[in-house]
Design a protein around this motif. Structure first.
Motif, PDB file in Angstrom:
ATOM      1  N   GLU A   1      72.851   5.890  44.885  1.00 51.46           N
ATOM      2  CA  GLU A   1      73.016   6.573  43.610  1.00 51.46           C
ATOM      3  C   GLU A   1      74.393   7.251  43.612  1.00 51.46           C
ATOM      4  OE1 GLU A   1      70.216   9.555  40.949  1.00 51.46           O
ATOM      5  OE2 GLU A   1      70.284   9.795  43.118  1.00 51.46           O
ATOM      6  N   LYS A   2      75.187   7.023  42.574  1.00 52.48           N
ATOM      7  CA  LYS A   2      76.541   7.575  42.504  1.00 52.48           C
ATOM      8  C   LYS A   2      76.676   8.493  41.296  1.00 52.48           C
ATOM      9  CE  LYS A   2      78.800   3.723  44.880  1.00 52.48           C
ATOM     10  NZ  LYS A   2      79.844   2.680  44.810  1.00 52.48           N
ATOM     11  N   VAL A   3      77.334   9.617  41.534  1.00 57.76           N
ATOM     12  CA  VAL A   3      77.538  10.621  40.486  1.00 57.76           C
ATOM     13  C   VAL A   3      78.996  11.050  40.492  1.00 57.76           C
ATOM     14  CG1 VAL A   3      76.921  12.935  39.656  1.00 57.76           C
ATOM     15  CG2 VAL A   3      75.169  11.471  40.698  1.00 57.76           C
ATOM     16  N   VAL A   4      79.613  11.119  39.307  1.00 54.79           N
ATOM     17  CA  VAL A   4      80.974  11.647  39.162  1.00 54.79           C
ATOM     18  C   VAL A   4      80.882  12.895  38.294  1.00 54.79           C
ATOM     19  CG1 VAL A   4      83.333  11.232  38.419  1.00 54.79           C
ATOM     20  CG2 VAL A   4      81.968   9.347  39.357  1.00 54.79           C
ATOM     21  N   PHE A   5      81.295  14.033  38.884  1.00 59.88           N
ATOM     22  CA  PHE A   5      81.141  15.322  38.209  1.00 59.88           C
ATOM     23  C   PHE A   5      82.519  15.900  37.893  1.00 59.88           C
ATOM     24  CE2 PHE A   5      80.345  19.960  38.222  1.00 59.88           C
ATOM     25  CZ  PHE A   5      79.334  20.023  37.275  1.00 59.88           C
ATOM     26  N   ASP A   6      82.752  16.228  36.650  1.00 56.63           N
ATOM     27  CA  ASP A   6      84.018  16.796  36.202  1.00 56.63           C
ATOM     28  C   ASP A   6      83.838  18.293  35.951  1.00 56.63           C
ATOM     29  OD1 ASP A   6      86.587  17.100  35.394  1.00 56.63           O
ATOM     30  OD2 ASP A   6      86.417  16.004  33.520  1.00 56.63           O
ATOM     31  N   PHE A   7      84.492  19.113  36.765  1.00 57.93           N
ATOM     32  CA  PHE A   7      84.347  20.561  36.651  1.00 57.93           C
ATOM     33  C   PHE A   7      85.008  21.065  35.370  1.00 57.93           C
ATOM     34  CE2 PHE A   7      83.957  19.681  41.127  1.00 57.93           C
ATOM     35  CZ  PHE A   7      82.963  20.548  41.556  1.00 57.93           C
ATOM     36  N   VAL A   8      84.247  21.803  34.588  1.00 57.00           N
ATOM     37  CA  VAL A   8      84.800  22.460  33.411  1.00 57.00           C
ATOM     38  C   VAL A   8      85.180  23.895  33.749  1.00 57.00           C
ATOM     39  CG1 VAL A   8      84.303  23.265  31.068  1.00 57.00           C
ATOM     40  CG2 VAL A   8      83.511  21.001  31.809  1.00 57.00           C
ATOM     41  N   ARG A   9      84.342  24.540  34.526  1.00 55.01           N
ATOM     42  CA  ARG A   9      84.612  25.921  34.913  1.00 55.01           C
ATOM     43  C   ARG A   9      83.881  26.245  36.216  1.00 55.01           C
ATOM     44  NH1 ARG A   9      86.313  30.647  32.451  1.00 55.01           N
ATOM     45  NH2 ARG A   9      85.391  32.576  33.210  1.00 55.01           N
ATOM     46  N   ALA A  10      84.564  26.928  37.104  1.00 56.20           N
ATOM     47  CA  ALA A  10      83.962  27.378  38.361  1.00 56.20           C
ATOM     48  C   ALA A  10      84.109  28.891  38.467  1.00 56.20           C
ATOM     49  CB  ALA A  10      84.638  26.698  39.550  1.00 56.20           C
ATOM     50  N   LYS A  11      83.068  29.523  38.946  1.00 54.48           N
ATOM     51  CA  LYS A  11      83.091  30.969  39.125  1.00 54.48           C
ATOM     52  C   LYS A  11      82.467  31.295  40.476  1.00 54.48           C
ATOM     53  CE  LYS A  11      81.713  35.324  36.922  1.00 54.48           C
ATOM     54  NZ  LYS A  11      80.977  35.940  35.785  1.00 54.48           N
ATOM     55  N   THR A  12      83.185  32.055  41.280  1.00 49.99           N
ATOM     56  CA  THR A  12      82.725  32.351  42.636  1.00 49.99           C
ATOM     57  C   THR A  12      82.678  33.850  42.870  1.00 49.99           C
ATOM     58  OG1 THR A  12      83.827  30.332  43.382  1.00 49.99           O
ATOM     59  CG2 THR A  12      83.067  31.854  45.081  1.00 49.99           C
ATOM     60  N   LYS A  13      81.617  34.283  43.505  1.00 44.34           N
ATOM     61  CA  LYS A  13      81.493  35.687  43.904  1.00 44.34           C
ATOM     62  C   LYS A  13      81.287  35.722  45.409  1.00 44.34           C
ATOM     63  CE  LYS A  13      78.978  39.967  42.915  1.00 44.34           C
ATOM     64  NZ  LYS A  13      77.874  40.593  42.114  1.00 44.34           N
ATOM     65  N   VAL A  14      82.184  36.410  46.105  1.00 47.44           N
ATOM     66  CA  VAL A  14      82.117  36.518  47.564  1.00 47.44           C
ATOM     67  C   VAL A  14      81.930  37.982  47.940  1.00 47.44           C
ATOM     68  CG1 VAL A  14      83.297  36.061  49.743  1.00 47.44           C
ATOM     69  CG2 VAL A  14      83.640  34.524  47.806  1.00 47.44           C
ATOM     70  N   ARG A  15      80.940  38.267  48.761  1.00 46.61           N
ATOM     71  CA  ARG A  15      80.701  39.647  49.186  1.00 46.61           C
ATOM     72  C   ARG A  15      80.096  39.624  50.597  1.00 46.61           C
ATOM     73  NH1 ARG A  15      76.529  37.828  46.265  1.00 46.61           N
ATOM     74  NH2 ARG A  15      74.413  38.458  46.842  1.00 46.61           N
ATOM     75  N   SER A  16      80.271  40.721  51.325  1.00 45.12           N
ATOM     76  CA  SER A  16      79.693  40.823  52.666  1.00 45.12           C
ATOM     77  C   SER A  16      78.590  41.869  52.673  1.00 45.12           C
ATOM     78  CB  SER A  16      80.775  41.196  53.686  1.00 45.12           C
ATOM     79  OG  SER A  16      81.201  42.527  53.483  1.00 45.12           O
ATOM     80  N   ASN A  17      77.784  41.846  53.714  1.00 51.22           N
ATOM     81  CA  ASN A  17      76.666  42.795  53.785  1.00 51.22           C
ATOM     82  C   ASN A  17      77.092  44.170  54.291  1.00 51.22           C
ATOM     83  OD1 ASN A  17      77.216  42.136  56.422  1.00 51.22           O
ATOM     84  ND2 ASN A  17      75.075  41.827  57.027  1.00 51.22           N
ATOM     85  N   GLY A  18      78.351  44.302  54.715  1.00 51.81           N
ATOM     86  CA  GLY A  18      78.846  45.601  55.177  1.00 51.81           C
ATOM     87  C   GLY A  18      78.463  45.963  56.595  1.00 51.81           C
ATOM     88  N   ASN A  19      77.737  45.085  57.282  1.00 49.86           N
ATOM     89  CA  ASN A  19      77.323  45.334  58.662  1.00 49.86           C
ATOM     90  C   ASN A  19      78.378  44.747  59.605  1.00 49.86           C
ATOM     91  OD1 ASN A  19      76.111  45.400  61.203  1.00 49.86           O
ATOM     92  ND2 ASN A  19      74.061  45.037  60.377  1.00 49.86           N
ATOM     93  N   MET A  20      79.128  45.599  60.296  1.00 45.32           N
ATOM     94  CA  MET A  20      80.210  45.120  61.154  1.00 45.32           C
ATOM     95  C   MET A  20      79.710  44.559  62.483  1.00 45.32           C
ATOM     96  SD  MET A  20      82.651  45.451  59.143  1.00 45.32           S
ATOM     97  CE  MET A  20      82.444  46.067  57.472  1.00 45.32           C
ATOM     98  N   LYS A  21      78.468  44.882  62.857  1.00 48.82           N
ATOM     99  CA  LYS A  21      77.908  44.325  64.083  1.00 48.82           C
ATOM    100  C   LYS A  21      77.347  42.927  63.853  1.00 48.82           C
ATOM    101  CE  LYS A  21      76.799  48.746  66.275  1.00 48.82           C
ATOM    102  NZ  LYS A  21      75.719  49.587  66.863  1.00 48.82           N
ATOM    103  N   LYS A  22      76.721  42.733  62.690  1.00 51.38           N
ATOM    104  CA  LYS A  22      76.190  41.426  62.325  1.00 51.38           C
ATOM    105  C   LYS A  22      76.618  41.094  60.892  1.00 51.38           C
ATOM    106  CE  LYS A  22      72.082  41.686  65.313  1.00 51.38           C
ATOM    107  NZ  LYS A  22      70.593  41.622  65.332  1.00 51.38           N
TER     108      LYS A  22
END
Length: 372
Positions: free
Chosen positions: A250-271
């Motif tokens: 099965e083949k799919v061609v996907f054309d991105f119209v818009r991408a939105k990314t949210k990156v965050r950390s848990n604030g735990n410096m040990k893990k």
């Protein structure tokens, strides 16, 4: 008498200065050799092979003059090149800087970039790329049905949606990435053959030294994590078990119209855990498979397969970057935002190397193209 003698001396000085002025005045534009492309190749730890390309104005056909020299630093190279040209060389029209892969790996490009960056004549919108083989061969190459090399490379390295898998860094961008405390630089990687120059991969750097490459596909994901809203289209292939034990593709061609990314950390410096939420909207411009996408259940299954594949590829890429100790996606910034104390790049890399990744992908299809 004294006033008269002073007047005569003043007149003589003015006349002598005006005579020198004609010799020291700036050359006319037609007497300038405007360097458009500059290439650097490895010789040894002390010397570099510097090659420059100068466009020559012509009514009939565009032409280019190429000059080369060996030097220990950029300024010395310019002095040597100036003695070879019949016109006065200038960097005011420099548009592209090329480095051979060997030079970028063995020496690093930071010193050359900073030398040119500090030169007030050089503009900030100068694009940088790494080439397979020698930069000199790219500059001296013959490219059929293409404009002269200065125009060709300048146009090729300008950011476009189709090639948005690399940062396409200018000299200003690279200095920013090289001196950043939360990321590593990346540059377009070029190969030249059969009269063409092609952007094939992305050169990955640790500070100013090239340590490896990643694919166009991985580059699209990196740019998505960096917050680029418009990404190039991607193709996906899925294999499913069919009747009688046969594999169905099965083949799919996907054309991105818009991408939105949210990156965050848990604030735990040990893990530390870095959470990445990637949401993409786009058009399904091509589909070949057995699913009837007009049926809601089958359409939803296909969307879920896309989400799982993007997540899988993202995780594999991030783990590989983590093992290499490089962060082209600037994920360390999410840790820095919650860090208390003095932050250094060494601190960021140490936390980044032991962090876990939690990637979530949401795909929203807003239109269709060709479906089979």
């Amino acid at each position: 008498m004294k006033r008269a003698s002073r007047f005569i001396v003043t007149v003589i000085l003015l006349l002598s200065l005006s005579g020198c002025g004609s010799e020291l005045e700036r050359p006319a534009l037609e007497d300038m050799a405007m360097i458009g492309v500059m290439g650097f190749d490895y010789v040894d730890r002390e010397k570099i092979d510097v090659t420059v390309s100068v466009p020559v104005p012509s009514k009939n056909k565009e032409s280019t003059q190429v000059y080369s020299t060996f030097a220990s630093m950029t300024s010395e190279g310019m002095l040597n090149l100036a003695t070879k040209a019949e016109r006065t060389m200038s960097l005011s029209q420099l548009r592209v800087i090329l480095f051979s892969e060997e030079y970028a790996r063995k020496v690093g490009i930071g010193k050359v970039i900073l030398d040119l960056y500090r030169n007030p004549i050089v503009g900030e919108n100068v694009y940088i790329a790494v080439v397979q083989g020698k930069a000199k061969d790219v500059i001296k190459g013959t490219y059929n049905h293409r404009p002269e090399i200065n125009t060709y490379l300048n146009s090729l390295l300008r950011p476009r949606v189709e090639t948005a898998f690399s940062s396409f860094a200018t000299i200003h961008d690279f200095v920013f990435m090289m001196t950043s405390n939360t990321m590593d630089p990346n540059l377009p990687y070029l190969i030249h053959s059969d009269g063409d120059i092609q952007i094939t991969k992305v050169a990955l750097f640790r500070v100013d030294k090239m340590i490896g490459m990643y694919s166009q596909r991985e580059g699209k994901l990196v740019q998505g994590f960096l917050g680029r809203k418009r990404l190039p289209r991607m193709s996906f292939e899925f294999k499913h078990e069919a009747k009688a034990g046969k594999k169905q593709t099965e083949k799919v061609v996907f054309d991105f119209v818009r991408a939105k990314t949210k990156v965050r950390s848990n604030g735990n410096m040990k893990k530390p855990v870095i959470h990445i939420d990637l949401r993409v909207r786009g058009m399904l411009v091509g589909y070949s498979g057995s699913k009837d996408l007009e049926k809601r259940a089958q359409f939803r299954t296909m969307v879920q397969e896309l989400e799982k594949r993007i997540k899988k590829e993202s995780m594999e890429m991030l783990v590989r970057f983590q093992k290499q100790g490089v962060d082209p996606a600037q994920l360390e910034e999410s840790i820095r935002q919650k860090y208390v104390g003095k932050w250094t790049r060494e601190t960021g890399l140490a936390l980044y190397k032991k962090a876990k990744f939690n990637v979530k992908v949401h795909v929203d299809i807003v239109g269709f193209g060709t479906l089979k």
